[in-house]
Design a protein around this motif. Structure first.
Motif, mmCIF file in Angstrom:
data_model
loop_
_atom_site.group_PDB
_atom_site.id
_atom_site.type_symbol
_atom_site.label_atom_id
_atom_site.label_comp_id
_atom_site.label_asym_id
_atom_site.label_seq_id
_atom_site.Cartn_x
_atom_site.Cartn_y
_atom_site.Cartn_z
ATOM 1 N N GLY A 352 0.846 -1.182 0.000
ATOM 2 C CA GLY A 352 0.000 0.000 0.000
ATOM 3 C C GLY A 352 0.882 1.233 0.000
ATOM 4 O O GLY A 352 1.968 1.233 -0.572
ATOM 5 N N ALA A 353 0.426 2.281 0.690
ATOM 6 C CA ALA A 353 1.187 3.533 0.678
ATOM 7 C C ALA A 353 0.894 4.335 1.933
ATOM 8 O O ALA A 353 -0.156 4.191 2.568
ATOM 9 N N LEU A 354 1.853 5.196 2.264
ATOM 10 C CA LEU A 354 1.742 6.152 3.370
ATOM 11 C C LEU A 354 2.003 7.538 2.798
ATOM 12 O O LEU A 354 3.119 7.839 2.373
ATOM 13 N N VAL A 355 0.962 8.371 2.757
ATOM 14 C CA VAL A 355 1.056 9.673 2.105
ATOM 15 C C VAL A 355 0.918 10.790 3.136
ATOM 16 O O VAL A 355 0.422 10.585 4.246
ATOM 17 N N ASP A 356 1.357 11.985 2.738
ATOM 18 C CA ASP A 356 1.232 13.169 3.587
ATOM 19 C C ASP A 356 0.965 14.374 2.697
ATOM 20 O O ASP A 356 0.778 14.232 1.478
ATOM 21 N N GLY A 363 5.615 13.810 -6.041
ATOM 22 C CA GLY A 363 5.344 13.022 -7.236
ATOM 23 C C GLY A 363 5.310 13.862 -8.485
ATOM 24 O O GLY A 363 5.812 13.443 -9.549
ATOM 25 N N ASN A 364 4.729 15.045 -8.403
ATOM 26 C CA ASN A 364 4.691 15.939 -9.560
ATOM 27 C C ASN A 364 6.079 16.336 -10.021
ATOM 28 O O ASN A 364 6.384 16.355 -11.214
ATOM 29 N N ARG A 365 6.932 16.658 -9.070
ATOM 30 C CA ARG A 365 8.308 17.060 -9.425
ATOM 31 C C ARG A 365 9.066 15.920 -10.067
ATOM 32 O O ARG A 365 9.851 16.120 -11.006
ATOM 33 N N ALA A 366 8.839 14.698 -9.583
ATOM 34 C CA ALA A 366 9.589 13.546 -10.100
ATOM 35 C C ALA A 366 9.060 13.059 -11.439
ATOM 36 O O ALA A 366 9.833 12.650 -12.310
ATOM 37 N N LEU A 367 7.731 13.090 -11.624
ATOM 38 C CA LEU A 367 7.124 12.518 -12.830
ATOM 39 C C LEU A 367 6.665 13.553 -13.840
ATOM 40 O O LEU A 367 6.588 13.269 -15.033
ATOM 41 N N GLY A 368 6.292 14.721 -13.348
ATOM 42 C CA GLY A 368 5.713 15.721 -14.238
ATOM 43 C C GLY A 368 4.323 15.346 -14.709
ATOM 44 O O GLY A 368 3.886 15.771 -15.781
ATOM 45 N N ILE A 369 3.612 14.536 -13.898
ATOM 46 C CA ILE A 369 2.263 14.082 -14.254
ATOM 47 C C ILE A 369 1.320 14.424 -13.111
ATOM 48 O O ILE A 369 1.653 14.244 -11.934
ATOM 49 N N ASP A 370 0.139 14.894 -13.436
ATOM 50 C CA ASP A 370 -0.873 15.183 -12.438
ATOM 51 C C ASP A 370 -1.377 13.863 -11.836
ATOM 52 O O ASP A 370 -1.589 12.889 -12.569
ATOM 53 N N PRO A 371 -1.583 13.795 -10.516
ATOM 54 C CA PRO A 371 -2.054 12.534 -9.925
ATOM 55 C C PRO A 371 -3.409 12.082 -10.457
ATOM 56 O O PRO A 371 -3.686 10.882 -10.503
ATOM 57 N N ALA A 386 7.230 7.367 -7.338
ATOM 58 C CA ALA A 386 7.997 8.589 -7.570
ATOM 59 C C ALA A 386 7.997 9.496 -6.347
ATOM 60 O O ALA A 386 8.993 10.176 -6.064
ATOM 61 N N SER A 387 6.897 9.505 -5.583
ATOM 62 C CA SER A 387 6.824 10.367 -4.399
ATOM 63 C C SER A 387 7.473 9.743 -3.175
ATOM 64 O O SER A 387 7.598 10.396 -2.127
ATOM 65 N N GLY A 388 7.902 8.484 -3.281
ATOM 66 C CA GLY A 388 8.579 7.817 -2.170
ATOM 67 C C GLY A 388 7.643 7.343 -1.077
ATOM 68 O O GLY A 388 8.052 7.231 0.084
ATOM 69 N N ASP A 389 6.402 7.008 -1.420
ATOM 70 C CA ASP A 389 5.390 6.728 -0.411
ATOM 71 C C ASP A 389 4.925 5.273 -0.360
ATOM 72 O O ASP A 389 4.028 4.949 0.425
ATOM 73 N N LEU A 390 5.478 4.388 -1.177
ATOM 74 C CA LEU A 390 5.026 2.995 -1.177
ATOM 75 C C LEU A 390 5.509 2.265 0.076
ATOM 76 O O LEU A 390 6.567 2.561 0.630
ATOM 77 N N ILE A 391 4.713 1.295 0.511
ATOM 78 C CA ILE A 391 5.041 0.459 1.665
ATOM 79 C C ILE A 391 5.281 -0.965 1.187
ATOM 80 O O ILE A 391 4.475 -1.521 0.439
#
Length: 409
Positions: A352-356, A363-371, A386-391
């Motif tokens: 899953g993921a842990l987001v803040d 994620g936008n800075r790393a991918l250049g794609i809108d979520p 890309a945002s570093g949030d996967l668990i």
């Protein structure tokens, strides 16, 4: 109050405490203290190895032999083989030829045990895909087509398993006649709402209490044409089979709450099962977190997702987490975890993921794609990677649906 890094660490600690409470090795030991005499062990599902090891610790040499069936990567064959247990891998989440071979192995194992031998069944989520014996007229290609449709249909697990039962010889109590009246103990780890033994693993040893109709489901014509004209009739539960649920989502939520209080948080434990469309649920939870009092919030359940024709990377928990991330973007006081207690979330190795509040920006800075683009493509995992949030937890030895934890400080 923690900073963002401390809050994220605490959420992971709380999640691990929940997993420890419902881990198969732990939860089967006490219920087996009253088992006497020689036992043949049959462990099925994602938690099969963990439950089998717990049974060995409880029963020792009383376990004469056994069969353990699980997902690829979930079995230590040398470890179990040294204790006289045979290991077999099935296909999951879509059944494959290994699932049919596992079904053959299961039936042969039961048939060849001595008539007076007590059987111990340890069943957890994933069993429906891992073990199968098809009814006449259904082949493997058809089974796989049905399961692929079910996985992307948005149907809840009880409805999916009702369809699976209709195609199977062994689901829905199909193993009961094979026991020929011998005593059987069945321990279940529940991965279904309501902890209904007839739904867990598609009820291999549970007689239908009422005809299992499918008339209420919206199914495509090609699938409905495969189903029996009449539902299976109700049957009287046999008195030789004793069934217990030894771990469930309730236990995981309670353990998470206890750990959170130990860490000093004010806890709100939501006991209602979270289901329904993952998009709707994510936007609701994001709104609630933004608008609520500071504290730690715990939910559990299993939302559903409708997949596009060519889905991307990620599963329902990653999708849910990314939806919440879009709702809390820019906030410095919020974080949210959504993960499968089995350690898996769709294809891939992520739980899953842990987001803040900074996840969308990273994620936008790393991918250049809108979520929102990734959400529309069911490609949340790529954004969260890309945002570093996967668990990642690896196999957890349990499966009690999904856990969600939110924190506002």
């Amino acid at each position: 109050m923690p900073d963002r890094a401390g809050a994220r660490r605490d959420l992971l600690t709380i999640f691990q405490a929940a997993l420890a409470r419902v881990e198969g090795r732990t939860c089967v030991r006490d219920p087996l203290q009253d088992v006497a005499g020689p036992v043949s062990l049959i462990a099925l599902g994602k938690a099969a190895q963990s439950m089998a090891l717990g049974a060995l610790e409880a029963l020792g040499e009383r376990v004469v032999d056994g069969l353990v069936i699980s997902k690829p990567g979930h079995l230590d064959a040398p470890l179990l083989g040294a204790r006289g247990l045979r290991c077999v891998e099935g296909g999951h989440p879509v059944p494959d030829a290994r699932s049919l071979q596992a079904g053959d192995a299961l039936l042969e194992f039961i048939r060849t045990r001595p008539g007076d031998r007590r059987l111990l069944f340890l069943i957890s989520g994933g069993t429906s895909g891992l073990v199968e014996r098809l009814r006449d007229g259904i082949d493997l290609e058809t089974l796989q087509r049905v399961n692929r449709w079910l996985l992307g249909s948005g149907l809840p697990i009880d409805a999916m398993n009702r369809v699976r039962k209709a195609l199977s010889q062994i689901k829905g109590g199909g193993l009961i006649p094979l026991l020929q009246g011998r005593p059987a103990r069945v321990l279940l780890i529940s991965d279904v709402p309501g902890d209904d033994p007839g739904v867990i693993g598609s009820g291999l040893l549970v007689a239908a209490q009422q005809p299992d109709t499918l008339d209420d489901l919206s199914l495509p014509d090609w699938l409905r044409a495969l189903l029996p004209i009449a539902p299976a009739p109700a049957a009287t539960p046999p008195d030789n089979i004793r069934i217990s649920v030894v771990a469930s989502l309730v236990d995981a939520r309670e353990a998470a709450a206890a750990k959170a209080r130990e860490l000093g948080y004010a806890v709100t434990l939501n006991r209602a099962h979270l289901g329904g469309d993952v998009e709707v649920l994510g936007r609701r939870l994001g709104y609630e977190l933004r608008d609520t009092w500071p504290g730690l919030y715990i939910w559990g359940g299993e939302p559903t997702i409708r997949l596009p024709e060519h889905p991307g990377q990620g599963g329902r928990n990653q999708h849910l987490a990314l939806v919440v991330a879009t709702q809390i973007s820019g906030r410095r006081d919020l974080c949210f975890l959504a993960a499968g207690t089995d350690g898996g979330d769709g294809p891939g190795e992520d739980a899953g993921a842990l987001v803040d509040g900074g996840s969308v920006g990273r994620g936008n800075r790393a991918l250049g794609i809108d979520p929102e683009v990734c959400l529309a493509r069911a490609d949340s995992g790529r954004f969260l990677e890309a945002s570093g949030d996967l668990i990642q937890t690896g196999p957890t030895g349990t499966n009690v649906m999904d856990l969600m934890i939110g924190l506002k400080w």
